[in-house]
Scaffold this active site. Structure first.
Site, PDB file in Angstrom:
ATOM      1  N   ASP A  98      29.565 -69.249  35.121  1.00 22.14           N
ATOM      2  CA  ASP A  98      30.761 -70.052  34.824  1.00 22.14           C
ATOM      3  C   ASP A  98      32.018 -69.207  34.609  1.00 22.14           C
ATOM      4  O   ASP A  98      33.102 -69.759  34.397  1.00 22.14           O
ATOM      5  CB  ASP A  98      30.533 -70.900  33.560  1.00 22.14           C
ATOM      6  CG  ASP A  98      29.458 -71.970  33.759  1.00 22.14           C
ATOM      7  OD1 ASP A  98      29.181 -72.322  34.920  1.00 22.14           O
ATOM      8  OD2 ASP A  98      28.894 -72.431  32.750  1.00 22.14           O
ATOM      9  N   LYS A 139      34.799 -76.033  29.784  1.00 24.68           N
ATOM     10  CA  LYS A 139      34.692 -76.938  30.946  1.00 24.68           C
ATOM     11  C   LYS A 139      33.700 -78.053  30.673  1.00 24.68           C
ATOM     12  O   LYS A 139      32.800 -77.927  29.823  1.00 24.68           O
ATOM     13  CB  LYS A 139      34.277 -76.169  32.214  1.00 24.68           C
ATOM     14  CG  LYS A 139      32.937 -75.407  32.135  1.00 24.68           C
ATOM     15  CD  LYS A 139      31.687 -76.243  32.322  1.00 24.68           C
ATOM     16  CE  LYS A 139      30.412 -75.481  32.037  1.00 24.68           C
ATOM     17  NZ  LYS A 139      29.205 -76.314  31.949  1.00 24.68           N
TER      18      LYS A 139
HETATM   19  P1  ATP Z   1      26.608 -72.387  29.697  1.00 26.86           P
HETATM   20  O1  ATP Z   1      27.702 -71.516  30.252  1.00 26.86           O
HETATM   21  O2  ATP Z   1      25.244 -71.969  30.119  1.00 26.86           O
HETATM   22  O3  ATP Z   1      26.876 -73.853  29.739  1.00 26.86           O
HETATM   23  P2  ATP Z   1      26.833 -72.731  26.897  1.00 26.86           P
HETATM   24  O4  ATP Z   1      28.253 -73.193  26.877  1.00 26.86           O
HETATM   25  O5  ATP Z   1      25.775 -73.760  26.697  1.00 26.86           O
HETATM   26  O6  ATP Z   1      26.573 -71.942  28.191  1.00 26.86           O
HETATM   27  P3  ATP Z   1      27.550 -70.456  25.326  1.00 26.86           P
HETATM   28  O7  ATP Z   1      28.263 -70.893  24.095  1.00 26.86           O
HETATM   29  O8  ATP Z   1      28.379 -69.931  26.432  1.00 26.86           O
HETATM   30  O9  ATP Z   1      26.625 -71.634  25.820  1.00 26.86           O
HETATM   31  O10 ATP Z   1      26.506 -69.327  24.887  1.00 26.86           O
HETATM   32  C1  ATP Z   1      25.136 -69.320  25.115  1.00 26.86           C
HETATM   33  C2  ATP Z   1      24.507 -68.151  24.346  1.00 26.86           C
HETATM   34  O11 ATP Z   1      25.111 -66.927  24.748  1.00 26.86           O
HETATM   35  C3  ATP Z   1      24.723 -68.235  22.841  1.00 26.86           C
HETATM   36  O12 ATP Z   1      23.694 -68.932  22.210  1.00 26.86           O
HETATM   37  C4  ATP Z   1      24.757 -66.771  22.408  1.00 26.86           C
HETATM   38  O13 ATP Z   1      23.469 -66.319  22.055  1.00 26.86           O
HETATM   39  C5  ATP Z   1      25.163 -66.000  23.658  1.00 26.86           C
HETATM   40  N1  ATP Z   1      26.549 -65.414  23.616  1.00 26.86           N
HETATM   41  C6  ATP Z   1      26.912 -64.207  24.001  1.00 26.86           C
HETATM   42  N2  ATP Z   1      28.238 -64.014  23.880  1.00 26.86           N
HETATM   43  C7  ATP Z   1      28.739 -65.147  23.396  1.00 26.86           C
HETATM   44  C8  ATP Z   1      30.039 -65.567  23.062  1.00 26.86           C
HETATM   45  N3  ATP Z   1      31.120 -64.787  23.185  1.00 26.86           N
HETATM   46  N4  ATP Z   1      30.181 -66.825  22.613  1.00 26.86           N
HETATM   47  C9  ATP Z   1      29.109 -67.622  22.478  1.00 26.86           C
HETATM   48  N5  ATP Z   1      27.861 -67.265  22.761  1.00 26.86           N
HETATM   49  C10 ATP Z   1      27.659 -66.029  23.229  1.00 26.86           C
END
Ligand code: ATP
Length: 318
Positions: free
Chosen positions: A151, A16
């Site tokens: 989210d 998203k």
């Molecule tokens: P947000 O939903 O807060 O915007 P984001 O998109 O910035 O999150 P994500 O890629 O969802 O970040 O992941 C944030 C952290 O969650 C990662 O740095 C990792 O340590 C942890 N994590 C746990 N499971 C997963 C997964 N399946 N994929 C990615 N990161 C994961």
């Protein structure tokens, strides 16, 4: 398990962007209230759930995809969001000794502000619900999902929605024509809590008192409904952007470059560092993608709204 139960289920769920994100003050419970306008885009995570011979929940990540996402930084143990999703579903539905191998095909930047982990959790919930025949309703899956991450409910529903509370109180909104964007992924991620923390610090240094947002910006919703890119360009907004730029100052130059190369507007996606540039139409997005790539940026043209979590390819019923 009956003979007709599927052995493997593959589900995809979208990343998203927030076309508008207003953030309230830090609450005593450690969260911030937000008023977010979510748009699901055509960059999908896939999760394949395969019945395992032995009890246990295993996780593997296949990274790469069009943005060449590295797998580093993704935990492979029980703290991975897909493992937590499977365990939460098993606990809720009374699945004894869950036995499942989960493979994530990662396309959404890790810690990129696009809710990639949440998309993984949403896909895992739907895949395991199908694999185990647990029959939870969409509302029940959303309720389980909101305990895994703010989210996750949106990754289940997709489309476009206003999110209030921590972002998990969703109201679908109209988005009747596709909007075209170019994403630019960064080499390293930003921690969401660190970006919120920086926002609080910047506000306190400036003596600014934030108000709790009660509703999404009506001008954003009015532009989103007919897919009016020009109108949306003048109102997209992200309260987290100054904080993300203060932690990753190099992004500012890329934002300016995207605008110079023809974007109608550019914004940090959620907590960043992924950038989202709004283009006038699909052809303009393709041109912008090419121009940004020629300058060495990791750019990808996408569109939204995209559907929420759904079966990706016919399940392997062998
Ligand atoms: P947000 O939903 O807060 O915007 P984001 O998109 O910035 O999150 P994500 O890629 O969802 O970040 O992941 C944030 C952290 O969650 C990662 O740095 C990792 O340590 C942890 N994590 C746990 N499971 C997963 C997964 N399946 N994929 C990615 N990161 C994961």
């Amino acid at each position: 398990m009956s003979l007709s139960a599927p052995r493997a289920v593959r589900v995809r769920a979208p990343g998203k962007i927030n076309v508008s994100l207003r953030v309230g003050p830090l609450r005593p419970d450690g969260y911030h209230a937000v008023a977010s306008v979510y748009l699901a885009v055509s960059l999908f995570e896939e999760v394949t759930a395969t019945a395992a011979a032995e009890p246990g929940i295993t996780v593997r990540v296949d990274a790469g995809g069009p943005l060449s996402i590295p797998a580093s930084g993704i935990p492979l143990g029980p703290e991975n969001l897909v493992a937590r999703a499977a365990a939460a579903l098993a606990g809720h539905a009374g699945v004894q000794d869950p036995a499942v191998d989960l493979v994530i095909t990662k396309h959404v930047p890790v810690a990129g502000g696009m809710g990639g982990g949440s998309a993984d959790a949403a896909a895992a919930l739907l895949a395991c619900n199908e694999l185990w025949g647990t029959g939870l309703s969409a509302a029940e899956l959303a309720s389980l999902g909101s305990q895994l991450g703010a989210d996750v409910p949106f990754a289940l529903t997709g489309g476009a929605a206003v999110g209030l509370g921590t972002g998990d109180q969703l109201t679908p909104v109209a988005a009747e024509a596709p909007l075209h964007w170019v994403l630019v992924a960064a080499d390293t991620g930003l921690s969401t809590p660190a970006v919120y923390g920086r926002l609080d610090a910047l506000r306190s240094e400036a003596g600014a008192v934030a108000e709790e947002p009660q509703s999404a910006d009506p001008a954003v919703l009015a532009a989103l409904a007919p897919g009016n890119a020009a109108a949306l360009a003048s109102v997209i907004h992200n309260d987290l952007q100054p904080a993300a730029l203060s932690l990753a100052p190099a992004l500012d130059e890329v934002l300016q470059r995207g605008r110079d190369l023809g974007a109608l507007a550019g914004i940090v996606s959620g907590s960043g560092p992924t950038l989202a540039f709004l283009a006038a139409d699909g052809a303009a997005a393709a041109r912008l993608e090419t121009a940004l790539r020629a300058e060495g940026h990791n750019a990808l043209a996408v569109n939204g709204p995209a559907p929420g979590a759904e079966p990706a390819v016919p399940a392997d019923n062998s």
